[in-house]
Design an enzyme around this catalytic site. Structure first.
Site, mmCIF file in Angstrom:
data_model
loop_
_atom_site.group_PDB
_atom_site.id
_atom_site.type_symbol
_atom_site.label_atom_id
_atom_site.label_comp_id
_atom_site.label_asym_id
_atom_site.label_seq_id
_atom_site.Cartn_x
_atom_site.Cartn_y
_atom_site.Cartn_z
ATOM 1 N N SER A 1 -26.824 34.746 6.489
ATOM 2 C CA SER A 1 -28.094 34.772 7.230
ATOM 3 C C SER A 1 -27.843 35.062 8.697
ATOM 4 O O SER A 1 -26.864 34.595 9.271
ATOM 5 C CB SER A 1 -28.778 33.408 7.117
ATOM 6 N N ARG B 1 -31.202 35.782 10.900
ATOM 7 C CA ARG B 1 -32.483 35.267 11.401
ATOM 8 C C ARG B 1 -32.732 33.802 11.052
ATOM 9 O O ARG B 1 -33.131 33.013 11.905
ATOM 10 C CB ARG B 1 -33.660 36.082 10.828
ATOM 11 N N THR B 2 -32.524 33.449 9.792
ATOM 12 C CA THR B 2 -32.889 32.105 9.352
ATOM 13 C C THR B 2 -32.040 31.077 10.086
ATOM 14 O O THR B 2 -32.552 30.089 10.614
ATOM 15 C CB THR B 2 -32.735 31.989 7.817
ATOM 16 N N ARG C 1 -30.905 27.419 1.950
ATOM 17 C CA ARG C 1 -30.945 28.777 1.369
ATOM 18 C C ARG C 1 -29.989 28.764 0.179
ATOM 19 O O ARG C 1 -28.767 28.669 0.366
ATOM 20 C CB ARG C 1 -30.511 29.811 2.416
ATOM 21 N N HIS D 1 -39.337 33.341 -0.650
ATOM 22 C CA HIS D 1 -38.933 33.199 0.759
ATOM 23 C C HIS D 1 -40.185 32.820 1.570
ATOM 24 O O HIS D 1 -40.710 33.625 2.336
ATOM 25 C CB HIS D 1 -38.329 34.526 1.242
ATOM 26 N N GLN E 1 -40.504 33.245 5.467
ATOM 27 C CA GLN E 1 -40.644 34.650 5.867
ATOM 28 C C GLN E 1 -42.101 35.095 5.769
ATOM 29 O O GLN E 1 -42.633 35.761 6.659
ATOM 30 C CB GLN E 1 -39.758 35.521 4.966
ATOM 31 N N ASN F 1 -37.845 38.390 -4.189
ATOM 32 C CA ASN F 1 -38.290 37.111 -3.613
ATOM 33 C C ASN F 1 -39.369 37.286 -2.522
ATOM 34 O O ASN F 1 -40.260 36.438 -2.390
ATOM 35 C CB ASN F 1 -37.080 36.316 -3.075
ATOM 36 N N ASP G 1 -38.207 46.070 1.793
ATOM 37 C CA ASP G 1 -37.048 45.178 1.862
ATOM 38 C C ASP G 1 -35.889 45.921 1.193
ATOM 39 O O ASP G 1 -36.101 46.967 0.543
ATOM 40 C CB ASP G 1 -37.387 43.863 1.125
ATOM 41 N N SER H 1 -30.826 42.834 -3.300
ATOM 42 C CA SER H 1 -30.825 41.585 -2.533
ATOM 43 C C SER H 1 -29.462 40.911 -2.588
ATOM 44 O O SER H 1 -28.597 41.301 -3.383
ATOM 45 C CB SER H 1 -31.881 40.636 -3.124
ATOM 46 N N CYS I 1 -38.643 42.408 6.377
ATOM 47 C CA CYS I 1 -38.147 41.052 6.677
ATOM 48 C C CYS I 1 -36.813 41.093 7.417
ATOM 49 O O CYS I 1 -36.457 40.133 8.093
ATOM 50 C CB CYS I 1 -38.012 40.241 5.387
ATOM 51 N N LEU I 2 -36.072 42.205 7.283
ATOM 52 C CA LEU I 2 -34.732 42.396 7.841
ATOM 53 C C LEU I 2 -33.746 41.426 7.161
ATOM 54 O O LEU I 2 -34.174 40.353 6.759
ATOM 55 C CB LEU I 2 -34.715 42.219 9.362
ATOM 56 N N ARG J 1 -40.340 34.364 13.165
ATOM 57 C CA ARG J 1 -39.658 33.421 12.267
ATOM 58 C C ARG J 1 -39.552 32.057 12.948
ATOM 59 O O ARG J 1 -39.834 31.022 12.353
ATOM 60 C CB ARG J 1 -38.243 33.922 11.912
HETATM 61 N N1 NVA Z 1 -34.628 40.200 -0.648
HETATM 62 C C1 NVA Z 1 -33.638 39.929 0.379
HETATM 63 C C2 NVA Z 1 -34.287 39.222 1.530
HETATM 64 C C3 NVA Z 1 -33.367 38.931 2.687
HETATM 65 C C4 NVA Z 1 -34.049 38.207 3.802
HETATM 66 C C5 NVA Z 1 -32.508 39.117 -0.197
HETATM 67 O O1 NVA Z 1 -32.793 38.166 -0.946
HETATM 68 O O2 NVA Z 1 -31.358 39.432 0.067
HETATM 69 N N1 CP Z 2 -35.224 37.746 6.959
HETATM 70 C C1 CP Z 2 -34.218 36.868 6.786
HETATM 71 O O1 CP Z 2 -34.340 35.824 6.125
HETATM 72 O O2 CP Z 2 -33.079 37.208 7.460
HETATM 73 P P1 CP Z 2 -31.647 36.520 7.276
HETATM 74 O O3 CP Z 2 -31.201 36.786 5.864
HETATM 75 O O4 CP Z 2 -30.762 37.182 8.295
HETATM 76 O O5 CP Z 2 -31.793 35.047 7.531
#
Ligand code: NVA
Ligand code: CP
Length: 306
Positions: A52, A54-55, A103, A130, A133, A161, A222, A226, A262-263, A290
């Site tokens: 992660s 951002r989170t 997470r 999520h 998000q 998600n 997205d 994932s 969402c990045l 966020r």
């Molecule tokens: N769908 C992506 C979202 C990341 C924020 C994942 O689960 O990797």
């Molecule tokens: N959008 C999001 O949850 O980013 P991270 O996976 O970087 O936390």
């Protein structure tokens, strides 16, 4: 029992509006650099079984701005569910900490974590959803449009998600939600049924990008693979290629459409560099939010605990 933040559908529309309004208030305080310390002498345990940016940074920065201390526990630290049972971690952290954010891969694991915890548990992403998000996303749409009326959201790509949380949001806020992607990559069917049963929003499944984006207020995408699916990335790249968000797609909507993600974005795959950098793109406003949305969720949960 503490109230957790695991799914958007655990909250009614009024509660969600209260959190969104609080997020806007906290955002103003943060920008004014006001002192605001509701979590003085409190701690937040952040459990990450997946990577992660951002989170982690938004929870840690937000909680510390609000006077608390945040602990980062990475994939190799506590071995949740491997080195130690999930329900033991719940009870242990309930003795040390005031909030848990996790997470995890398996959605049932966060449900179990919450079931045994005496403190609020916040879902920081699972394979299923999520919710933090999507609270952020709707906050950002509200700020940019000024209202959430007559909203058409077109999600392009994998029914993952992110989509499941958007669908749960559509059971609380009225919208027309289109999920456009290749056959075989649809969102969770039970979650789709929640939207259909709610009689509030309409859901459309599409495999045709050009018709799906017509009149869309928002185009959202997205990654095609994932976290946990990266070994499928090469195969998925071929399957998802027709669903790339590029300039010609965004210019074909007939509207001044906003672009969201969402990045992290894989530029050149699900979205082009030029769309990411365009004036349609609000991805960094979204990423900033966020922190404000999550701060509001934590304050809201602590208020209903007290
Ligand atoms: N769908 C992506 C979202 C990341 C924020 C994942 O689960 O990797
Ligand atoms: N959008 C999001 O949850 O980013 P991270 O996976 O970087 O936390």
């Amino acid at each position: 029992m503490p109230k957790h933040f695991l799914h958007i559908s655990d909250y009614d529309t009024d509660e969600l509006w209260e959190i969104l309004s609080l997020a806007r208030e906290l955002k103003i305080k943060f920008h004014k650099k006001e002192t605001y310390k509701p979590f003085q002498d409190r701690s937040l345990a952040m459990i990450f079984a997946k990577p992660s940016a951002r989170t982690r940074v938004s929870f840690e920065t937000g909680f510390e701005w609000m006077g608390g201390h945040a602990l980062f526990l990475g994939p190799n630290d506590i071995g949740i569910g491997k080195r130690e049972a999930i329900k033991d971690i719940s009870r242990l952290f309930s003795r040390y900490n005031d909030v848990i954010m996790a997470r995890l891969f398996d959605h049932q694991h966060i449900v179990e974590l919450a079931e045994y915890a005496d403190i609020p548990v916040i879902n920081g992403l699972t394979d299923y959803n999520h919710p933090c998000q999507i609270m952020t996303d709707i906050l950002t749409v509200w700020e940019h449009r000024g209202n959430l009326e007559n909203l058409k959201v077109c999600y392009m790509g994998d029914g993952n998600n992110i989509v499941n949380s958007w669908l749960q949001l559509a059971t609380r806020f009225s919208m027309h939600f289109v999920c456009c992607g290749p056959e075989g990559y649809e969102p969770d069917s039970e979650t789709v049924n929640m939207v259909n049963d709610s009689d509030l929003s309409s859901y459309e499944l599409s495999h045709d990008p050009l018709s799906a984006v017509k009149d869309a207020d928002i185009i959202y995408t997205d990654v095609w693979a994932s976290m946990g699916q990266k070994e499928e990335a090469e195969e998925r790249e071929k399957i998802f290629a027709p669903f790339q968000v590029n300039r010609s797609l965004i210019e074909s909507t007939g509207k001044d459409t906003l672009f969201m993600h969402c990045l992290p974005a894989e530029r050149g795959r699900e979205v082009t560099d030029s769309v990411m950098e365009s004036s349609n793109s609000i991805v960094f406003d979204q990423a900033e939010n966020r922190m404000h949305a999550q701060n509001a969720i934590m304050v809201y949960l602590s208020q209903i605990m007290s």
